[in-house]
Enzyme design. Structure first.
Site, PDB file in Angstrom:
ATOM      1  N   GLU A  43      44.538  35.735  62.771  1.00 26.87           N
ATOM      2  CA  GLU A  43      45.590  35.234  61.864  1.00 26.87           C
ATOM      3  C   GLU A  43      46.370  36.395  61.259  1.00 26.87           C
ATOM      4  O   GLU A  43      46.761  36.360  60.092  1.00 26.87           O
ATOM      5  CB  GLU A  43      45.008  34.361  60.742  1.00 26.87           C
ATOM      6  CG  GLU A  43      44.283  33.125  61.222  1.00 26.87           C
ATOM      7  CD  GLU A  43      45.029  32.380  62.298  1.00 26.87           C
ATOM      8  OE1 GLU A  43      46.277  32.363  62.260  1.00 26.87           O
ATOM      9  OE2 GLU A  43      44.391  31.841  63.205  1.00 26.87           O
ATOM     10  N   THR A  86      47.325  34.837  71.932  1.00 19.93           N
ATOM     11  CA  THR A  86      46.954  36.209  72.295  1.00 19.93           C
ATOM     12  C   THR A  86      46.732  36.354  73.805  1.00 19.93           C
ATOM     13  O   THR A  86      46.195  35.455  74.449  1.00 19.93           O
ATOM     14  CB  THR A  86      45.673  36.604  71.542  1.00 19.93           C
ATOM     15  OG1 THR A  86      45.893  36.373  70.165  1.00 19.93           O
ATOM     16  CG2 THR A  86      45.284  38.033  71.777  1.00 19.93           C
TER      17      THR A  86
HETATM   18  C1  LIG Z   1      37.006  35.794  66.774  1.00 23.22           C
HETATM   19  C2  LIG Z   1      38.434  35.774  67.203  1.00 23.22           C
HETATM   20  C3  LIG Z   1      39.059  34.549  67.412  1.00 23.22           C
HETATM   21  C4  LIG Z   1      40.375  34.506  67.878  1.00 23.22           C
HETATM   22  N1  LIG Z   1      40.962  33.288  68.148  1.00 23.22           N
HETATM   23  C5  LIG Z   1      42.209  33.248  68.666  1.00 23.22           C
HETATM   24  C6  LIG Z   1      42.820  32.015  69.056  1.00 23.22           C
HETATM   25  O1  LIG Z   1      42.220  30.951  68.909  1.00 23.22           O
HETATM   26  N2  LIG Z   1      44.064  32.028  69.582  1.00 23.22           N
HETATM   27  C7  LIG Z   1      44.760  33.198  69.737  1.00 23.22           C
HETATM   28  O2  LIG Z   1      45.880  33.150  70.208  1.00 23.22           O
HETATM   29  N3  LIG Z   1      44.220  34.396  69.402  1.00 23.22           N
HETATM   30  C8  LIG Z   1      42.967  34.454  68.871  1.00 23.22           C
HETATM   31  N4  LIG Z   1      42.403  35.657  68.518  1.00 23.22           N
HETATM   32  C9  LIG Z   1      43.147  36.887  68.740  1.00 23.22           C
HETATM   33  C10 LIG Z   1      43.684  37.492  67.454  1.00 23.22           C
HETATM   34  O3  LIG Z   1      44.722  36.704  66.972  1.00 23.22           O
HETATM   35  C11 LIG Z   1      44.125  38.933  67.774  1.00 23.22           C
HETATM   36  O4  LIG Z   1      42.941  39.669  68.010  1.00 23.22           O
HETATM   37  C12 LIG Z   1      44.918  39.545  66.652  1.00 23.22           C
HETATM   38  O5  LIG Z   1      46.190  38.965  66.580  1.00 23.22           O
HETATM   39  C13 LIG Z   1      45.104  41.072  66.821  1.00 23.22           C
HETATM   40  O6  LIG Z   1      45.628  41.371  68.068  1.00 23.22           O
HETATM   41  P1  LIG Z   1      44.889  42.398  69.058  1.00 23.22           P
HETATM   42  O7  LIG Z   1      43.462  42.006  69.119  1.00 23.22           O
HETATM   43  O8  LIG Z   1      45.639  42.398  70.322  1.00 23.22           O
HETATM   44  O9  LIG Z   1      44.959  43.779  68.350  1.00 23.22           O
HETATM   45  P2  LIG Z   1      46.146  44.847  68.500  1.00 23.22           P
HETATM   46  O10 LIG Z   1      47.418  44.177  68.175  1.00 23.22           O
HETATM   47  O11 LIG Z   1      46.034  45.546  69.786  1.00 23.22           O
HETATM   48  O12 LIG Z   1      45.746  45.824  67.318  1.00 23.22           O
HETATM   49  C14 LIG Z   1      44.801  46.900  67.522  1.00 23.22           C
HETATM   50  C15 LIG Z   1      44.924  47.886  66.352  1.00 23.22           C
HETATM   51  O13 LIG Z   1      46.232  48.418  66.313  1.00 23.22           O
HETATM   52  C16 LIG Z   1      46.825  48.226  65.032  1.00 23.22           C
HETATM   53  N5  LIG Z   1      48.232  47.857  65.219  1.00 23.22           N
HETATM   54  C17 LIG Z   1      48.747  47.015  66.135  1.00 23.22           C
HETATM   55  N6  LIG Z   1      50.067  46.899  65.969  1.00 23.22           N
HETATM   56  C18 LIG Z   1      50.397  47.658  64.929  1.00 23.22           C
HETATM   57  C19 LIG Z   1      51.617  47.942  64.255  1.00 23.22           C
HETATM   58  N7  LIG Z   1      52.763  47.384  64.621  1.00 23.22           N
HETATM   59  N8  LIG Z   1      51.571  48.769  63.193  1.00 23.22           N
HETATM   60  C20 LIG Z   1      50.400  49.321  62.793  1.00 23.22           C
HETATM   61  N9  LIG Z   1      49.219  49.091  63.386  1.00 23.22           N
HETATM   62  C21 LIG Z   1      49.222  48.282  64.445  1.00 23.22           C
HETATM   63  C22 LIG Z   1      46.041  47.104  64.381  1.00 23.22           C
HETATM   64  O14 LIG Z   1      45.985  47.266  62.971  1.00 23.22           O
HETATM   65  C23 LIG Z   1      44.674  47.236  64.997  1.00 23.22           C
HETATM   66  O15 LIG Z   1      43.896  48.115  64.220  1.00 23.22           O
HETATM   67  C24 LIG Z   1      41.091  35.710  68.063  1.00 23.22           C
HETATM   68  C25 LIG Z   1      40.468  36.941  67.806  1.00 23.22           C
HETATM   69  C26 LIG Z   1      39.150  36.975  67.388  1.00 23.22           C
HETATM   70  C27 LIG Z   1      38.518  38.323  67.150  1.00 23.22           C
END
Ligand SMILES: Cc1cc2nc3c(=O)[nH]c(=O)nc-3n(C[C@H](O)[C@H](O)[C@H](O)COP(=O)(O)OP(=O)(O)OC[C@H]3O[C@@H](n4cnc5c(N)ncnc54)[C@H](O)[C@@H]3O)c2cc1C
Length: 682
Positions: free
Chosen positions: A431, A147
């Site tokens: 995930e 991410t």
């Molecule tokens: C506690 C925690 C631990 C983590 N650990 C790791 C780690 O070790 N390594 C790592 O790489 N990442 C990690 N992450 C990141 C995590 O994988 C991401 O937060 C997750 O993949 C979602 O991406 P985003 O946060 O950018 O949300 P976004 O992708 O920006 O999503 C935001 C909102 O938009 C919606 N959305 C986005 N795209 C679409 C679509 N195509 N269609 C419909 N709705 C959509 C989603 O449903 C969500 O409600 C961690 C996150 C947390 C909270």
């Protein structure tokens, strides 16, 4: 009814003892079933004993700790676990059991569950040979950097680049913008020495999309970041969740790594910079599927903890109406309480069993993948996506429902469910965000539908377990009609078929309206599809009970739990079932009433066994770490004792008195025209 005066504190112990005496099941027998065998239970139990007798694992102070203290304690716990592993000759399995029982979100999880499996599954055999043993013994500590600040879900738009330099046979990892900074990465902030970095592969100026690279992040001599890498912790998380984990950020400034550190078991780059495609587009999903498969088991055990705490508390907390014994009623006896809590118990039993099956299926798939056989990948992807959504959404909801069922004391940190909730909350996002995964589940369902009906003679034997419900749509379709009596609802054949009909009809309806879907359709269809799959699995669990669980009473108690799962799942799916006219009344009355009555009756049948069924999880007080979930039921003593440990209680008069309370009081007294000489008492 006249009310008696009684000693509330003493009554708690009596109520718990009475509830245990009422349980007719042999708890040990059900416990062995939950743990798969008496040996597995004993192995786990002996590990727990080692841990709870070791002062390093004392949990009594953790609710009072700062974030930094929680991280430091987390690392001390981890270090001690591996010391004990060496001393006690624990297997890798024993050690992961030990870590799981700590109930802390630790950086080591990222090493064990994300970094190591991805490295082993995706790394070329020569790279795995070079580093595999070191990773397995944690001689280096890893994290998984996917991410970025600017992108999470849309992996295709990640900005970090890995540009191949043929002259030196190196890749150059670069973060060109602030938004390309890796962000949220567990174990990166302060702990990891290495990581698997997801970056866009650039060959001869051409962008080939995200690929994985093994990158050293910190010096193995003094733990400082290597030149060109800026690393830090991203700060506190919502509700103080994930406190001991150092979710971190990283930026790379043209950092060079050798060519063989691209994880190239599948996609490869030749020395002169040509790209060799992986044999299957989704091969790189292996690691993620592993984590999702494990999340089902983990979620099941977490719901088990929430259910144990709330059901124990509900058994000893008396409030409100006076019962026939002249005492206030136990809150668990109120229908509105047991109707909230017993379904949580049923979810835990189902997900624990389901997780076990899924992990086995994953191992089979991984063995096939290692031989280049990708035939099981698509099914595993569809199943784990749907179940990850179902288990995490259900778990988050259940923990909060359990907490609220305990009234005000549920809000105390000493209840333990607030901590559990905050730690589990992000499972709906990491995930694969649940709402995004829903789309993948639906895509797989529509694909299965089209593939089934692309043949002039649709063949149900071509359907995989995740799409088996689609067989119901093969002509001649017998329109379903259900208007069961309360008794008929408890026949699992009926409820499983209903849930399968629901899935078949919502999928075929979406296929018909695909040009104009409504906004909530993906969640609705995904839920229906996953619940149909789980229902069939629950049917198998029920069928297997005779062979797997000795004792008729025990079989009946667990069977009831499984049936409650099916009934309450049907209840939450009623909107669909009524919309598609699957459930309808033949007499004009409310057809759903018989279902609701069946649920109430079943709950009443389960209630006397509830303490036994939760004791069967085998949690010790140390594991639950909840004043409200103590085994002996003495919740008031436990709450009292814990409150005495509150650091504010160390001094009778707080530090804030001289600094703030006193000046405020004096100002107020002056404004009111009252002068206190320090002796007078108002
Ligand atoms: C506690 C925690 C631990 C983590 N650990 C790791 C780690 O070790 N390594 C790592 O790489 N990442 C990690 N992450 C990141 C995590 O994988 C991401 O937060 C997750 O993949 C979602 O991406 P985003 O946060 O950018 O949300 P976004 O992708 O920006 O999503 C935001 C909102 O938009 C919606 N959305 C986005 N795209 C679409 C679509 N195509 N269609 C419909 N709705 C959509 C989603 O449903 C969500 O409600 C961690 C996150 C947390 C909270």
């Amino acid at each position: 009814m006249t009310s008696k005066v009684y000693d509330l504190n003493e009554q708690t112990g009596k109520d718990m003892a009475q509830a245990r005496a009422t349980t007719s099941i042999k708890v040990g027998v059900v416990r062995d079933y939950l743990y798969n065998s008496a040996e597995e239970w004993r192995a786990r139990s002996s590990i727990v004993q080692v841990l709870e007798n070791d002062p390093v694992f004392d949990k009594s102070q953790r609710d009072f700790m700062s974030r930094t203290e929680r991280y430091t304690r987390g690392m001390a716990l981890t270090n001690r676990i591996y010391e004990l592993q060496e001393q006690n000759n624990w297997s890798a399995q024993d050690t992961s059991i030990a870590i799981a029982t700590l109930d802390e979100q630790l950086p080591i999880h990222l090493h064990n569950v994300a970094f190591q499996p991805v490295f082993n599954l995706q790394g070329a055999p020569s790279l795995v040979e070079k580093y595999g043993a070191l990773i397995a013994s944690r001689g280096i500590f890893g994290c998984y950097l996917q991410t970025e600040l600017g992108h999470g879900t849309n992996v295709g738009r990640l900005e970090t680049t890995a540009t191949y330099i043929p002259q030196t046979r190196e890749f150059e990892i670069n973060s060109p913008t602030i938004t390309s900074s890796k962000w949220w990465i567990g174990a990166l902030g302060k702990t990891a020495t290495h990581g698997v970095v997801q970056a866009k592969l650039i060959l001869g100026g051409k962008d080939l999309g995200p690929h994985l690279f093994f990158v050293q992040l910190r010096s193995l001599k003094d733990h400082t970041p290597l030149p060109g890498i800026v690393i830090g912790d991203i700060g506190p998380k919502s509700g103080a969740g994930f406190g001991p984990t150092d979710n971190g950020f990283a930026r790379f400034d043209h950092v060079r790594i050798p060519k063989d550190q691209m994880l190239s078991r599948f996609a490869q780059v030749t020395e002169d910079g040509r790209y060799q495609q992986p044999p299957h587009a989704k091969l790189s999903y292996g690691g993620m599927l592993y984590i999702r498969a494990n999340m089902v088991t983990g979620g099941g055990w977490l719901m088990a903890k929430a259910a144990t705490v709330a059901i124990r508390y509900g058994t000893v907390r008396r409030q409100g109406e006076i019962g026939p014994d002249g005492l206030e009623k136990q809150i668990i006896s109120y229908p509105s309480t047991y109707y909230r809590l017993l379904p949580i118990l049923s979810h835990s039993y189902v997900f624990i069993q389901l997780g076990r099956q899924l992990t086995k299926a994953f191992d089979t798939m991984a063995a096939c993948l290692a031989k280049g056989d990708t035939s099981l990948l698509a099914e595993m992807h569809a199943t784990t996506s749907g179940l990850k959504v179902l288990v995490s959404s259900t778990g988050v909801q259940d923990i909060e429902v359990a907490r609220r069922s305990m009234g005000g004391h549920g809000y105390s940190a000493f209840a333990g469910l607030g901590r559990m909730y905050n730690d589990y909350l992000p499972s709906v996002t990491y995930e694969g965000d649940n709402f995004v995964l829903d789309q993948q589940v639906v895509r797989a369902a529509l694909k299965a539908l089209h593939s089934l009906f692309s043949s002039p003679k649709p063949d149900p034997s071509t359907l995989t377990p995740s799409s088996f419900y689609l067989r119901l749509l093969i002509p001649p379709v017998s329109a379903p009609l259900f208007s069961p009596s309360s008794e008929e609802w408890t026949n699992p054949t009926n409820t499983i078929l209903l849930l399968e009909w629901r899935a078949a009809l919502v999928v075929s309806d979406l296929a018909k309206n695909i040009k104009e879907p409504d906004a909530g359709v993906y969640q609705r269809v995904s839920k229906a599809v996953s619940e149909a799959f789980v229902a069939r699995q629950v049917g198998e669990m029920i069928d297997n009970l005779k062979a797997q669980l000795p004792g008729e009473k025990e079989q009946m108690a667990v069977r009831n739990i499984f049936i409650l799962y099916l009934l309450t799942t049907v209840e939450t799916g009623l909107v669909d079932l009524l919309s598609f006219n699957v459930v309808r009344s033949t007499s004009g009355g409310d057809v759903t009433r018989t279902l609701r009555v069946a649920i109430r009756r079943l709950c009443e049948e389960i209630l006397p066994e509830a303490i036994g069924l939760t004791d069967a999880f085998g949690f010790t007080d140390w594991e639950l770490d909840s004043a409200l979930g103590v085994r002996d039921g003495k919740v008031y003593e436990a709450l009292w004792n814990r409150a005495q440990q509150e650091p504010l209680n160390k001094t009778v008069v707080p530090e804030a008195y001289e600094k703030s309370i006193r000046p405020m009081l004096l100002r107020g007294q002056k404004q009111a025209g009252v002068t206190m000489d320090g002796k007078a008492k108002l």
